[in-house]
Design a protein around this motif. Structure first.
Motif, PDB file in Angstrom:
ATOM      1  N   VAL A 179       0.839  -1.198   0.000  1.00 51.77           N
ATOM      2  CA  VAL A 179       0.000   0.000   0.000  1.00 51.77           C
ATOM      3  C   VAL A 179       0.880   1.256   0.000  1.00 51.77           C
ATOM      4  CG1 VAL A 179      -1.669   1.350   1.346  1.00 51.77           C
ATOM      5  CG2 VAL A 179      -2.007  -1.110   1.043  1.00 51.77           C
ATOM      6  N   ALA A 180       1.953   1.248   0.789  1.00 53.24           N
ATOM      7  CA  ALA A 180       2.860   2.401   0.858  1.00 53.24           C
ATOM      8  C   ALA A 180       3.553   2.650  -0.482  1.00 53.24           C
ATOM      9  CB  ALA A 180       3.883   2.207   1.970  1.00 53.24           C
ATOM     10  N   VAL A 181       3.941   1.577  -1.159  1.00 48.08           N
ATOM     11  CA  VAL A 181       4.572   1.733  -2.481  1.00 48.08           C
ATOM     12  C   VAL A 181       3.608   2.405  -3.445  1.00 48.08           C
ATOM     13  CG1 VAL A 181       5.394   0.479  -4.527  1.00 48.08           C
ATOM     14  CG2 VAL A 181       6.218  -0.188  -2.261  1.00 48.08           C
ATOM     15  N   ILE A 182       2.401   1.888  -3.494  1.00 51.76           N
ATOM     16  CA  ILE A 182       1.421   2.445  -4.435  1.00 51.76           C
ATOM     17  C   ILE A 182       1.074   3.888  -4.065  1.00 51.76           C
ATOM     18  CG2 ILE A 182      -0.956   2.241  -5.288  1.00 51.76           C
ATOM     19  CD1 ILE A 182      -0.516  -0.852  -5.055  1.00 51.76           C
ATOM     20  N   ASP A 183       0.944   4.146  -2.789  1.00 50.64           N
ATOM     21  CA  ASP A 183       0.658   5.521  -2.335  1.00 50.64           C
ATOM     22  C   ASP A 183       1.776   6.464  -2.772  1.00 50.64           C
ATOM     23  OD1 ASP A 183      -0.875   7.472  -0.746  1.00 50.64           O
ATOM     24  OD2 ASP A 183       0.904   7.440   0.544  1.00 50.64           O
ATOM     25  N   THR A 184       3.020   6.016  -2.640  1.00 54.04           N
ATOM     26  CA  THR A 184       4.177   6.837  -2.989  1.00 54.04           C
ATOM     27  C   THR A 184       4.266   7.091  -4.495  1.00 54.04           C
ATOM     28  OG1 THR A 184       5.398   6.026  -1.077  1.00 54.04           O
ATOM     29  CG2 THR A 184       6.700   7.024  -2.844  1.00 54.04           C
ATOM     30  N   ILE A 185       4.080   6.071  -5.281  1.00 54.42           N
ATOM     31  CA  ILE A 185       4.287   6.232  -6.726  1.00 54.42           C
ATOM     32  C   ILE A 185       3.088   6.890  -7.419  1.00 54.42           C
ATOM     33  CG2 ILE A 185       5.870   4.289  -6.804  1.00 54.42           C
ATOM     34  CD1 ILE A 185       3.648   2.752  -8.338  1.00 54.42           C
ATOM     35  N   SER A 186       1.929   6.833  -6.782  1.00 58.96           N
ATOM     36  CA  SER A 186       0.751   7.417  -7.436  1.00 58.96           C
ATOM     37  C   SER A 186       0.444   8.817  -6.905  1.00 58.96           C
ATOM     38  CB  SER A 186      -0.452   6.496  -7.293  1.00 58.96           C
ATOM     39  OG  SER A 186      -0.801   6.340  -5.928  1.00 58.96           O
ATOM     40  N   ALA A 187       1.274   9.313  -6.016  1.00 60.35           N
ATOM     41  CA  ALA A 187       1.040  10.651  -5.435  1.00 60.35           C
ATOM     42  C   ALA A 187       1.351  11.741  -6.433  1.00 60.35           C
ATOM     43  CB  ALA A 187       1.887  10.832  -4.186  1.00 60.35           C
TER      44      ALA A 187
END
Length: 182
Positions: free
Chosen positions: A174-182
């Motif tokens: 979830v953190a990876v996706i949150d970071t890359i999609s921000a």
């Protein structure tokens, strides 16, 4: 006799791993230490996150979009290992409450695997909102197993440590996706 789920996983896991290497593209900058730190700062246990991502050879193979796929694959691998251990645990349990809980956990882990594989596919097509939603759904399925051991009679789950690791790994995804999609 092997269950249909085990047979299916024998076929699907290698395909997922193989597809990781075919998904790699040079569309963005490579994964670096700064990106990993940014991701792991968003997790509950940044040391665990960094060790997990750095410890997986797939992490540095592609760009940030590839990292999303890898992080979900790491979670899938962890859920699969625990799912595969549960039949052995069940064979040693004699108490009916423990057996029922562990049978339910086996079902919960199976449901989580199915859902995480959907999240993997969504992330592969860069549908990050859908992927995050599916990862959260999978985590909630795993939490149902964990919570069953908190109900009377309260007992320590035989897969508590594995659950904790899986829970942290879904948090990393979830953190990876949150970071890359921000």
């Amino acid at each position: 006799m092997a269950s249909p789920i085990n047979c299916l996983s024998i076929l699907i896991i290698p395909l997922l791993v193989t597809s990781l290497f075919y998904q790699v593209s040079a569309t963005g900058p490579a994964v670096d230490e700064a990106l990993l730190n940014s991701v792991c700062d968003k997790t509950q246990d940044s040391s665990f996150c960094l060790a997990t991502l750095k410890g997986d050879q797939r992490t540095f193979v592609g760009d940030k979009d590839h990292l999303a796929i890898v992080s979900i694959a790491i979670a899938i691998d962890a859920v699969q290992v625990t799912f595969d251990q549960i039949p052995g645990i069940l064979s040693k349990l004699s108490d009916q409450v423990d057996r029922t809980r562990m049978e339910n956990c086996h079902s919960d882990f199976n449901d989580a695997l199915v859902t995480l594989r959907k999240a993997y596919a969504a992330s592969s097509s860069k549908s990050y909102k859908e992927s995050t939603s599916l990862i959260i759904d999978a985590t909630n399925k795993l939490r149902a197993c964990h919570n069953s051991y908190r109900a009377p009679p309260i007992r320590q789950s035989p897969i508590f440590d594995a659950y904790t690791g899986v829970y942290k790994k879904t948090g990393i995804a979830v953190a990876v996706i949150d970071t890359i999609s921000a």
